[in-house]
Scaffold this motif. Structure first.
Motif, short mmCIF file in Angstrom:
data_model
loop_
_atom_site.label_atom_id
_atom_site.label_comp_id
_atom_site.label_asym_id
_atom_site.label_seq_id
_atom_site.Cartn_x
_atom_site.Cartn_y
_atom_site.Cartn_z
N ALA A 67 -2.46 2.17 -4.42
CA ALA A 67 -2.18 3.56 -4.07
C ALA A 67 -3.42 4.20 -3.47
O ALA A 67 -4.50 4.17 -4.07
CB ALA A 67 -1.74 4.33 -5.32
N VAL A 68 -3.29 4.77 -2.28
CA VAL A 68 -4.40 5.37 -1.55
C VAL A 68 -4.12 6.85 -1.37
O VAL A 68 -3.21 7.23 -0.63
CB VAL A 68 -4.60 4.69 -0.19
CG1 VAL A 68 -5.79 5.31 0.56
CG2 VAL A 68 -4.81 3.18 -0.36
N ALA A 69 -4.89 7.68 -2.05
CA ALA A 69 -4.72 9.14 -1.95
C ALA A 69 -5.77 9.70 -1.00
O ALA A 69 -6.96 9.34 -1.09
CB ALA A 69 -4.84 9.78 -3.32
N ILE A 70 -5.35 10.59 -0.11
CA ILE A 70 -6.24 11.13 0.93
C ILE A 70 -6.23 12.65 0.84
O ILE A 70 -5.18 13.28 0.89
CB ILE A 70 -5.79 10.70 2.34
CG1 ILE A 70 -5.50 9.19 2.38
CG2 ILE A 70 -6.84 11.07 3.37
CD1 ILE A 70 -4.84 8.74 3.67
N SER A 71 -7.42 13.23 0.69
CA SER A 71 -7.56 14.69 0.62
C SER A 71 -8.97 15.05 1.03
O SER A 71 -9.92 14.53 0.45
CB SER A 71 -7.29 15.19 -0.80
OG SER A 71 -7.72 16.53 -0.97
N GLN A 72 -9.13 15.93 2.02
CA GLN A 72 -10.48 16.25 2.48
C GLN A 72 -11.32 16.86 1.37
O GLN A 72 -12.48 16.52 1.21
CB GLN A 72 -10.45 17.13 3.74
CG GLN A 72 -9.94 18.55 3.55
CD GLN A 72 -11.01 19.54 3.15
OE1 GLN A 72 -12.21 19.28 3.30
NE2 GLN A 72 -10.59 20.67 2.61
N VAL A 122 0.85 -1.19 0.00
CA VAL A 122 0.00 0.00 0.00
C VAL A 122 0.88 1.24 0.00
O VAL A 122 1.86 1.33 0.76
CB VAL A 122 -0.95 0.02 1.21
CG1 VAL A 122 -1.84 1.26 1.18
CG2 VAL A 122 -1.80 -1.25 1.24
N LEU A 123 0.54 2.19 -0.87
CA LEU A 123 1.27 3.46 -0.97
C LEU A 123 0.30 4.58 -0.63
O LEU A 123 -0.72 4.75 -1.30
CB LEU A 123 1.79 3.64 -2.39
CG LEU A 123 2.59 4.91 -2.68
CD1 LEU A 123 3.96 4.84 -2.01
CD2 LEU A 123 2.76 5.11 -4.20
N PHE A 124 0.60 5.36 0.41
CA PHE A 124 -0.28 6.44 0.84
C PHE A 124 0.21 7.78 0.28
O PHE A 124 1.39 8.12 0.40
CB PHE A 124 -0.35 6.51 2.37
CG PHE A 124 -1.13 5.39 2.99
CD1 PHE A 124 -2.51 5.37 2.90
CD2 PHE A 124 -0.49 4.36 3.66
CE1 PHE A 124 -3.24 4.33 3.47
CE2 PHE A 124 -1.20 3.32 4.22
CZ PHE A 124 -2.59 3.31 4.13
N ILE A 125 -0.72 8.54 -0.30
CA ILE A 125 -0.42 9.83 -0.93
C ILE A 125 -1.23 10.89 -0.19
O ILE A 125 -2.47 10.87 -0.23
CB ILE A 125 -0.81 9.81 -2.42
CG1 ILE A 125 -0.09 8.67 -3.16
CG2 ILE A 125 -0.53 11.16 -3.07
CD1 ILE A 125 -0.69 8.36 -4.52
N ALA A 126 -0.58 11.84 0.47
CA ALA A 126 -1.33 12.83 1.27
C ALA A 126 -0.41 13.97 1.68
O ALA A 126 0.82 13.87 1.61
CB ALA A 126 -1.93 12.16 2.51
N ARG A 127 -1.03 15.06 2.14
CA ARG A 127 -0.33 16.20 2.73
C ARG A 127 -1.11 16.67 3.97
O ARG A 127 -2.30 16.44 4.09
CB ARG A 127 -0.25 17.36 1.75
CG ARG A 127 0.63 17.12 0.52
CD ARG A 127 2.11 17.15 0.87
NE ARG A 127 2.95 17.23 -0.34
CZ ARG A 127 4.24 16.98 -0.35
NH1 ARG A 127 4.86 16.65 0.77
NH2 ARG A 127 4.94 17.07 -1.48
N GLY A 128 -0.43 17.38 4.87
CA GLY A 128 -1.08 18.03 6.00
C GLY A 128 -1.77 17.06 6.94
O GLY A 128 -1.25 15.99 7.25
#
Length: 347
Positions: free
Chosen positions: A90-95, A41-47
């Motif tokens: 790939a798991v991208a996280i953004s509110q 699993v690859l996590f893509i995120a900021r903040g």
């Protein structure tokens, strides 16, 4: 007392979490199918989303046996290098689902061979549309700049992701989360420790926030909130890293805030750290960790009565209440921290 938007949105979390879990738990079979031929699993995120991803990483590695790593978006957006992501989820996280860097990096991951998941509060956002599977949280509109209900619902989505990836946990534990969060809000606000911690933190310019393992993301998120809303020089660290040198900054003018679940392999080390801090004449403030951590600290706020794997969904909440109260005590508006916007665009 004037109610801030941040405080109102903290109070909305039990409902937001219940809605999110109701919406996403039925997606578990779809997650399992999508991840069938993946191994990592690859996590893509900021903040704040990046802090949520830290929880996701520990959950995946501790309970599914898969390797989980954070992405470096600049590899996609600045260096524009191709990486072999065959066998990667790939798991991208953004509110908002609108941060261009995160959307672009998820597209890059797909182009490199990854299967893709989006975790976002924006159902019609570019991020949701770009993913093979979108786990859309049900936080509702969040007006205050510091993330509260969007953060906790991201954690709920990550917990569901973990279940879909075959985590050796009881998914029924998640159904207890909304009521635990409601209890935590009520008990934290009525706790004498809250007023004492606010009074003692108000004069200081810096603090260390520490946790380890599954609670590490909570420590990072609380440190970020103290910086955002209270302009406090807060350093978020794993207690393992803290003991390697930065412990020297903890003194009577620089307290430590320690976060932990009420059970788990990292609790004894957190309690030992609290004793070390207070033994050096500094203040240690506990969040969670049960009676054992509370007894070792100068003051302590309650934590969730949940197993370690699900505890972060509630563990951040007393910290959110503390940050909002401290900001008001400092004469600051936590809804609109200086220099920040709700959606941050990065290069």
């Amino acid at each position: 007392m004037t109610t801030t938007r941040m405080r109102a949105e903290i109070a909305e979390q039990p409902v937001a979490l219940r809605r999110t879990l109701d919406a996403l738990l039925p997606a578990v079979p779809g997650i399992a199918r999508l991840a069938e031929r993946t191994r990592q699993v690859l996590f893509i995120a900021r903040g704040s989303s990046d802090n949520a991803a830290i929880y996701g990483r520990y959950l995946v590695e501790a309970h599914t046996g898969r390797l989980a790593t954070p992405a470096a978006p600049s590899i996609a957006t600045a260096y524009r290098r191709r990486v072999d992501l065959d066998g990667v989820l790939a798991v991208a996280i953004s509110q908002s689902g609108k941060t261009e860097e995160i959307v672009e990096t998820l597209g890059w991951a797909a182009d490199c061979g990854a299967r893709t998941v989006a975790i976002t509060n924006g159902a019609a956002s570019p991020l949701a549309e770009a993913a093979d599977l979108a786990l859309v949280t049900e936080a509702g509109d969040e007006i205050a700049v510091p993330a509260t209900k969007t953060y906790s619902t991201q954690l709920a989505a990550l917990a569901v992701l973990g279940v879909g990836l075959g985590a050796d946990v009881d998914p029924g534990d998640l159904r207890r989360v909304p009521d635990e969060v409601a209890r935590l809000i009520e008990e934290t606000e009525s706790s004498p420790a809250l007023a004492a911690m606010v009074a003692e933190l108000a004069p200081v310019s810096g603090a260390v926030v520490s946790g380890r393992g599954i609670a590490f993301g909570t420590a990072l998120e609380l440190a970020l909130k103290l910086k955002e809303a209270c302009y406090l020089h807060a350093m978020g660290l794993s207690y393992a890293d803290l003991l390697h040198g930065p412990i020297a900054v903890v003194d009577p003018r620089t307290p430590a805030i320690l976060v932990a679940a009420e059970e788990g392999p990292t609790l004894p080390g957190t309690v030992a750290l609290a004793h070390r801090v207070t033994g050096a004449g500094a203040r240690a403030y506990g969040i969670g960790g049960g009676e054992e951590l509370a007894a070792a600290c100068s003051h302590a706020l309650p934590g969730p009565r949940l197993p370690e794997w699900a505890a972060p969904l509630g563990l951040i909440v007393p910290g959110q209440v503390l940050v909002e109260a401290l900001a008001r005590a400092l004469g600051l508006n936590p809804d609109l921290p200086r220099g920040l916007n709700k959606v941050t665009q990065t290069d």
